[in-house]
Structures are given as structure tokens and as C-alpha cells.
Design an enzyme around this catalytic site. Structure first.
Site, mmCIF file in Angstrom:
data_model
loop_
_atom_site.group_PDB
_atom_site.id
_atom_site.type_symbol
_atom_site.label_atom_id
_atom_site.label_comp_id
_atom_site.label_asym_id
_atom_site.label_seq_id
_atom_site.Cartn_x
_atom_site.Cartn_y
_atom_site.Cartn_z
ATOM 1 N N HIS A 10 1.850 -0.495 -14.954
ATOM 2 C CA HIS A 10 2.997 -0.574 -16.133
ATOM 3 C C HIS A 10 2.417 0.513 -17.000
ATOM 4 O O HIS A 10 3.453 0.628 -18.063
ATOM 5 C CB HIS A 10 2.528 -2.009 -17.027
ATOM 6 C CG HIS A 10 3.039 -2.843 -16.043
ATOM 7 N ND1 HIS A 10 4.477 -2.986 -15.461
ATOM 8 C CD2 HIS A 10 2.305 -4.045 -15.090
ATOM 9 C CE1 HIS A 10 4.579 -4.047 -14.633
ATOM 10 N NE2 HIS A 10 3.478 -4.728 -14.518
ATOM 11 N N ARG A 18 11.537 6.301 -19.967
ATOM 12 C CA ARG A 18 12.177 7.498 -20.512
ATOM 13 C C ARG A 18 12.270 8.857 -19.688
ATOM 14 O O ARG A 18 12.411 10.124 -19.799
ATOM 15 C CB ARG A 18 11.514 8.341 -21.714
ATOM 16 C CG ARG A 18 11.703 7.149 -22.976
ATOM 17 C CD ARG A 18 12.997 7.352 -23.362
ATOM 18 N NE ARG A 18 13.069 8.475 -24.297
ATOM 19 C CZ ARG A 18 12.754 8.813 -25.708
ATOM 20 N NH1 ARG A 18 12.397 7.704 -26.487
ATOM 21 N NH2 ARG A 18 12.924 9.775 -26.211
ATOM 22 N N HIS A 43 0.953 -0.124 -7.159
ATOM 23 C CA HIS A 43 1.772 -0.954 -6.263
ATOM 24 C C HIS A 43 2.974 0.017 -6.266
ATOM 25 O O HIS A 43 3.765 0.327 -6.949
ATOM 26 C CB HIS A 43 2.310 -2.181 -6.677
ATOM 27 C CG HIS A 43 3.244 -2.980 -5.962
ATOM 28 N ND1 HIS A 43 3.698 -4.160 -6.212
ATOM 29 C CD2 HIS A 43 3.756 -2.503 -4.679
ATOM 30 C CE1 HIS A 43 4.517 -4.660 -5.277
ATOM 31 N NE2 HIS A 43 4.645 -3.717 -4.229
ATOM 32 N N ARG A 49 10.237 1.533 -9.034
ATOM 33 C CA ARG A 49 10.436 1.355 -10.538
ATOM 34 C C ARG A 49 9.500 1.775 -11.496
ATOM 35 O O ARG A 49 9.599 1.823 -12.669
ATOM 36 C CB ARG A 49 10.745 -0.267 -10.652
ATOM 37 C CG ARG A 49 9.627 -1.040 -10.572
ATOM 38 C CD ARG A 49 9.954 -2.491 -10.929
ATOM 39 N NE ARG A 49 10.954 -3.072 -10.051
ATOM 40 C CZ ARG A 49 10.801 -4.494 -9.881
ATOM 41 N NH1 ARG A 49 10.061 -5.092 -10.540
ATOM 42 N NH2 ARG A 49 11.807 -4.954 -8.908
ATOM 43 N N HIS A 50 8.250 1.928 -10.978
ATOM 44 C CA HIS A 50 7.236 2.276 -11.918
ATOM 45 C C HIS A 50 6.363 3.474 -11.247
ATOM 46 O O HIS A 50 6.599 4.562 -11.430
ATOM 47 C CB HIS A 50 6.301 1.127 -12.563
ATOM 48 C CG HIS A 50 5.854 0.206 -11.743
ATOM 49 N ND1 HIS A 50 5.343 0.259 -10.184
ATOM 50 C CD2 HIS A 50 5.958 -1.377 -11.640
ATOM 51 C CE1 HIS A 50 5.151 -1.029 -9.441
ATOM 52 N NE2 HIS A 50 5.434 -2.000 -10.480
ATOM 53 N N GLU A 151 -6.668 -11.259 -1.312
ATOM 54 C CA GLU A 151 -6.399 -11.356 -2.674
ATOM 55 C C GLU A 151 -5.751 -12.813 -3.050
ATOM 56 O O GLU A 151 -4.736 -13.230 -2.789
ATOM 57 C CB GLU A 151 -5.845 -10.367 -3.105
ATOM 58 C CG GLU A 151 -5.551 -10.332 -4.758
ATOM 59 C CD GLU A 151 -5.276 -9.012 -5.553
ATOM 60 O OE1 GLU A 151 -5.207 -7.984 -4.864
ATOM 61 O OE2 GLU A 151 -4.652 -9.251 -6.783
ATOM 62 N N GLY A 191 -1.706 -12.161 -13.561
ATOM 63 C CA GLY A 191 -1.569 -12.997 -14.544
ATOM 64 C C GLY A 191 -2.661 -13.168 -15.272
ATOM 65 O O GLY A 191 -2.600 -13.680 -16.161
HETATM 66 N N1 PXP Z 1 -2.565 -8.323 -7.743
HETATM 67 C C1 PXP Z 1 -1.682 -8.206 -7.039
HETATM 68 C C2 PXP Z 1 -1.255 -8.355 -5.572
HETATM 69 C C3 PXP Z 1 -0.349 -7.898 -7.723
HETATM 70 O O1 PXP Z 1 0.901 -7.913 -7.176
HETATM 71 C C4 PXP Z 1 -0.290 -7.581 -9.131
HETATM 72 C C5 PXP Z 1 0.775 -7.293 -10.111
HETATM 73 O O2 PXP Z 1 1.241 -5.777 -9.624
HETATM 74 C C6 PXP Z 1 -1.629 -7.715 -9.974
HETATM 75 C C7 PXP Z 1 -2.714 -8.051 -8.936
HETATM 76 C C8 PXP Z 1 -1.849 -7.585 -11.154
HETATM 77 O O3 PXP Z 1 -1.142 -8.402 -11.998
HETATM 78 P P1 PXP Z 1 -0.888 -8.089 -13.557
HETATM 79 O O4 PXP Z 1 -0.318 -7.210 -13.840
HETATM 80 O O5 PXP Z 1 -0.156 -9.698 -13.841
HETATM 81 O O6 PXP Z 1 -2.283 -8.161 -14.064
#
Ligand code: PXP
Length: 238
Positions: A10, A18, A43, A49-50, A151, A191
Site C-alpha cells: 500500500h 499519482r 503482492h 494495481r500497486h 499462511e 487484516g
Molecule cells: N497475507 C496475505 C496472503 C495477503 O494477501 C495480505 C494482503 O496483501 C496480507 C497478508 C496483509 O494484509 P493486510 O494488508 O490487511 O495487513
């Protein structure tokens, strides 16, 4: 001790808003390492997108801890992952419409593609993890396709409150125990934030937490005084 792997997606989301060169997720990753992050996660999504391809290459060249690349099972993405030199791969489901990864992999449903992808990624030198909901059947299937890690998707836990949150925590606890019993190594993420991370960090057998959005949001919120103050000083004393 549970390790913190910082997801830098993010930071790139803000940059791509931008199409600027900043904020740079690689510089951010280096700062995260300096602050104690034990690994960096990103990712590369099919829609870019990012994170961009070059971000992954630069992360590989510049970070000094551990690079975990999340990827879907699409052939184009797997081909990139195989060449990336990442230390670990986390296979995730991906759909174009979703805002973020919505659920874990359907490991049984994807058995054929996983039977090819898991050994190929492992042969490239990285550890292979599957992002799964905390369900025993998913863990059994992950074991069958030869994954070393899972995971556990903590999203349902993170979104729940009260008694339902406790129930979701129990699911995670059971899944971690079950996975370990099968010989799988166990990570968790999605999350997690400053209010909900504690109980997950104390789950037995969980080795590493992947956390992104909350850390980026926290840095934005708590970095505002320095950012405004510095700009104000430049205007007052040009
Ligand atoms: N683990 C995986 C597999 C994910 O896809 C993500 C989101 O990209 C995360 C962890 C991290 O999630 P968050 O950005 O909500 O902390």
C-alpha cells in the site's frame, strides 16, 4: 518469537494514485527493516494495481532480510515468480474485482495447478506457502500438494467482534495445531492491526505475521506532524 514481515503493497498504492516515483516501496522496506521488520512481503497482482515488476526486482536487490512474494497461480505470474529470486512464495487466490485478497485458496479445487506450481517454485529455491482459511480440510490438502508452509487467513478473526472474534481465534488456534501436527509450518496474516494483533501473536506454532495496511495507515497518521512541520519550515525559510 513470532516474526514481523511487513507488506509494502500500500506504499505502492499511494504512489500509483499519482504515477509518481514516490513514495517508494523499496525505500519504505529498507526503513521497515531498520525499524526491526524481519522480512518484507509484496503482492505482484496481475492488474499491477500497486506493486510493479521492477519493485520486486529492486526489493530483491536491496533488502537484506527476507523477501516473500505473494502470487496467484496464473501462468504469467508464476513465470515471473520463478525468476524473481524471492526467499519465499505465498500462493494466493486473486480476482480482478476484489479490493484485497478475499478468502484463502481452495487447495483441493486447485490441486492440479498446485501439483505443478509447488514443486516448481520450491525448485527455484524458495519456501512455498499456501494462503488458506483456518480449516482442517485446507491444511490436509496443503500437506498433500507438498507445501512447506501455510499462511492462515486472519481476515474473519479481524472482522469479527465479541464472542464471534473468540470463535474465530479458536479456529486459528485449532488450525495452527492441526497444521503443525501434519508437519506444516504456520504463518498468519490479513487484516491484523494494532488492536487485534496481540492474541494472534501468542498463538502456538505461528512463526510469522504478515501485516501491511495497518502499518502503512499508522505511519500516515502518525507521520503527519513531521510532514507538515517540515513543509512549513521550508516555506518560512526558503
Ligand atoms: N497475507 C496475505 C496472503 C495477503 O494477501 C495480505 C494482503 O496483501 C496480507 C497478508 C496483509 O494484509 P493486510 O494488508 O490487511 O495487513
Amino acid at each position: 518469537m513470532v516474526k514481523l514481515h511487513v507488506n509494502v503493497d500500500h506504499v505502492a498504492t499511494v504512489r500509483q494514485a499519482r504515477r509518481e516515483a514516490f513514495p517508494d516501496p523499496v525505500a519504505w522496506a529498507l526503513a521497515a527493516e531498520k525499524a526491526g521488520a524481519e522480512g518484507i512481503t509484496c503482492h505482484l497482482r496481475q492488474d499491477r494495481r500497486h506493486i510493479q515488476d521492477d519493485d520486486v526486482r529492486r526489493l530483491r536487490a536491496e533488502i537484506t532480510t527476507f523477501l516473500n512474494l505473494e502470487t496467484s497461480l496464473e501462468p504469467e505470474m508464476l513465470a515471473f515468480a520463478l525468476e524473481s529470486g524471492a526467499d519465499a512464495f505465498c500462493l494466493v487466490p486473486e480476482s480482478r474485482e476484489e479490493i484485497t485478497t478475499e478468502g484463502g485458496l481452495d487447495v483441493r479445487g486447485e490441486r492440479d495447478r498446485l501439483a505443478d506450481a509447488v514443486p516448481a517454485l520450491a525448485a527455484s529455491g524458495g519456501l512455498v506457502s499456501l494462503f488458506v482459511d483456518p480449516d482442517r480440510e485446507q491444511l490436509d490438502a496443503a500437506r498433500e500438494v507438498g507445501a512447506q508452509f501455510v499462511e492462515l487467513h486472519t481476515g474473519a478473526y479481524a472482522n469479527a467482534t465479541g464472542a464471534e472474534r473468540e470463535r474465530q481465534l479458536d479456529r486459528l488456534r485449532d488450525a495452527a495445531l492441526h497444521g503443525r501436527g501434519l508437519g506444516l509450518r504456520v504463518n498468519a496474516g490479513h487484516g491484523l492491526d494494532y488492536g487485534n494483533v496481540g492474541p494472534v501473536a501468542t498463538l502456538q506454532h505461528v512463526e510469522e505475521l504478515n501485516i501491511g495496511f495497518a502499518i502503512v495507515a499508522h505511519a500516515l497518521m502518525y507521520g503527519v506532524a513531521a510532514a507538515v512541520g517540515e513543509m512549513r519550515a521550508l516555506i518560512l525559510h526558503p
